[in-house]
Design a protein around this motif. Structure first.
Motif, mmCIF file in Angstrom:
data_model
loop_
_atom_site.group_PDB
_atom_site.id
_atom_site.type_symbol
_atom_site.label_atom_id
_atom_site.label_comp_id
_atom_site.label_asym_id
_atom_site.label_seq_id
_atom_site.Cartn_x
_atom_site.Cartn_y
_atom_site.Cartn_z
ATOM 1 N N TYR A 125 1.100 4.144 -2.949
ATOM 2 C CA TYR A 125 0.883 5.572 -2.670
ATOM 3 C C TYR A 125 2.074 6.390 -3.151
ATOM 4 O O TYR A 125 1.911 7.438 -3.780
ATOM 5 C CB TYR A 125 0.653 5.790 -1.172
ATOM 6 C CG TYR A 125 0.467 7.246 -0.798
ATOM 7 C CD1 TYR A 125 -0.739 7.895 -1.041
ATOM 8 C CD2 TYR A 125 1.513 7.975 -0.229
ATOM 9 C CE1 TYR A 125 -0.906 9.237 -0.703
ATOM 10 C CE2 TYR A 125 1.356 9.314 0.108
ATOM 11 C CZ TYR A 125 0.140 9.936 -0.131
ATOM 12 O OH TYR A 125 -0.017 11.268 0.191
ATOM 13 N N ARG A 126 3.277 5.888 -2.861
ATOM 14 C CA ARG A 126 4.486 6.587 -3.308
ATOM 15 C C ARG A 126 4.515 6.704 -4.827
ATOM 16 O O ARG A 126 4.806 7.764 -5.373
ATOM 17 C CB ARG A 126 5.729 5.846 -2.819
ATOM 18 C CG ARG A 126 7.043 6.528 -3.205
ATOM 19 C CD ARG A 126 8.227 5.662 -2.845
ATOM 20 N NE ARG A 126 8.244 4.438 -3.630
ATOM 21 C CZ ARG A 126 8.907 3.339 -3.255
ATOM 22 N NH1 ARG A 126 9.578 3.296 -2.123
ATOM 23 N NH2 ARG A 126 8.885 2.265 -4.036
ATOM 24 N N GLU A 152 0.827 -1.208 0.000
ATOM 25 C CA GLU A 152 0.000 0.000 0.000
ATOM 26 C C GLU A 152 0.861 1.258 0.000
ATOM 27 O O GLU A 152 0.597 2.217 -0.721
ATOM 28 C CB GLU A 152 -0.916 -0.009 1.227
ATOM 29 C CG GLU A 152 -1.989 1.081 1.212
ATOM 30 C CD GLU A 152 -3.045 0.861 0.137
ATOM 31 O OE1 GLU A 152 -3.596 1.871 -0.347
ATOM 32 O OE2 GLU A 152 -3.300 -0.294 -0.226
ATOM 33 N N SER A 153 1.933 1.261 0.814
ATOM 34 C CA SER A 153 2.812 2.436 0.883
ATOM 35 C C SER A 153 3.547 2.659 -0.430
ATOM 36 O O SER A 153 3.739 3.800 -0.866
ATOM 37 C CB SER A 153 3.821 2.280 2.026
ATOM 38 O OG SER A 153 4.635 1.135 1.816
#
Length: 390
Positions: free
Chosen positions: A7-8, A3-4
């Motif tokens: 997003y990045r 998920e991170s």
């Protein structure tokens, strides 16, 4: 992809869109305003080159701070430089004031492009690299397509397009806060000498840098010179606002297919076909001023050569070890900047010297030279003596 990481990736792609939008807006809009003010086409081209002078000027100095402080601070500073410079442009309509601000925008663009390209290429597997860089190129192209449309907003207010571009950059700057900072791979022992790094990258990957030069030449010539050429050929501002996005729309349509095909069939093969068809399209544009015909040629050309820069970065990432990718990206920015400076100036001279087809002589000639240079280059795997164990 976690998920991170998703997003990045989304934020990095959004930042690239902002850069494309600001460049796509500034090049035609300021060219039209300078033409209406009676500035010569060659000086107009020189002013358009200012952005790329900024890119070229910053290139030798950005690798070291990015290695020391990481990707996130470099992107943050780049976004702020772009946002502040863009909002200042309409305050004073003077040739050299705009020149200086465009140089600063170029410095900011180089910072954020260098960091975002490197962050994406070093965190993506080789099998998906073409696809992800194609998404990167599509985001830049989408912004570049939206930029020229903002020339119409000047009819409402001179300040409006600049306020919108600066505001979007600041919004993205705040979104960047949630991303964790990361750093490039460290250099191997003995490879930190500047001249050694640059010469090594040039020796291995010079052929992958040529499309960066070509895209810079092409992009800056079209957006910096074509508005002037079109107005002198009897086309109006509305036609310019349609034709320039046509090229970018073409590149958007084919960014992803070309990226995937380059993963499957090889970067060099896809580059050769792209440059050859692009040369045919721009050679055809020499002989017409029909908006319909130019629209078709611009779309086809965009489909083929609108991905040159993203293919260049991907090709370079294939040829270089990860530790040298920062230096490779620096050189890609330098080659892009040199092409972008040379393109508008030569285009302006061709407009002064010729009438029919002027800037298209320069663009098609450049593509032909790049095609020949790429075709005669032999990479190690093409050598008859090459083996995977070597």
């Amino acid at each position: 992809m976690s998920e991170s990481n998703r997003y990045r990736f989304f934020i990095l792609i959004s930042i690239v869109f902002i850069s494309g939008y600001s460049q796509g807006m500034l090049l035609p809009l300021l060219s039209i305003l300078l033409e209406e003010a009676g500035v010569s086409s060659s000086m107009n081209g020189l002013n358009a080159s200012a952005l790329y002078i900024g890119i070229l000027f910053a290139s030798p100095f950005i690798e070291k701070p990015v290695r020391k402080f990481g990707y996130k601070p470099a992107i943050s500073v780049g976004l702020l430089l772009v946002a502040i410079s863009v909002i200042l442009i309409p305050i004073w309509q003077a040739f050299w004031f705009w020149f200086i601000l465009r140089v600063i925008v170029g410095i900011g663009d180089n910072l954020l492009h260098f960091a975002t390209q490197l962050w994406i290429t070093t965190t993506t597997s080789k099998e998906k690299r073409g696809r992800n860089i194609a998404i990167y190129g599509s985001a830049f192209g989408l912004g570049f397509a939206a930029g020229p449309l903002s020339t119409i907003l000047v009819q409402i207010s001179l300040y409006l397009p600049f306020v919108i571009a600066s505001g979007i950059a600041l919004i993205t700057w705040f979104m960047l806060i949630k991303i964790s900072n990361e750093f490039p791979d460290p250099l191997t022992s003995g490879s930190d000498r500047v001249l050694s790094k640059y010469s090594h990258v040039l020796k291995i990957g010079w052929v992958a840098l040529l499309p960066s030069f070509g895209y810079g030449f092409l992009e800056a010539s079209l957006h910096g010179n074509f508005p002037v050429y079109a107005l002198r050929a009897g086309l109006d501002v509305k036609a310019v606002s349609i034709l320039l996005p046509a090229f970018v729309v073409g590149s958007l349509v084919f960014q992803m297919p070309l990226g995937i095909w380059s993963d499957k069939f090889g970067r060099k093969n896809v580059l050769l076909i792209s440059m050859l068809i692009g040369w045919v399209c721009f050679s055809g544009a020499i002989f017409t001023t029909s908006v319909t015909t130019l629209f078709i040629l611009f779309i086809l050309a965009g489909m083929m050569v609108g991905s040159l820069f993203s293919l260049s970065i991907t090709y370079l990432a294939d040829l270089l070890p990860n530790s040298l990718l920062p230096t490779g990206n620096i050189l890609a920015g330098i080659f892009f900047g040199m092409g972008s400076i040379l393109g508008p100036y030569l285009g302006g001279l061709f407009i002064d010297w010729f009438t029919e087809g002027s800037i298209f002589y320069a663009i098609s000639g450049m593509l032909l030279l790049l095609f020949v240079a790429t075709a005669i280059h032999r990479s190690p795997e093409e050598s008859p003596n090459y083996s995977t164990s070597s």
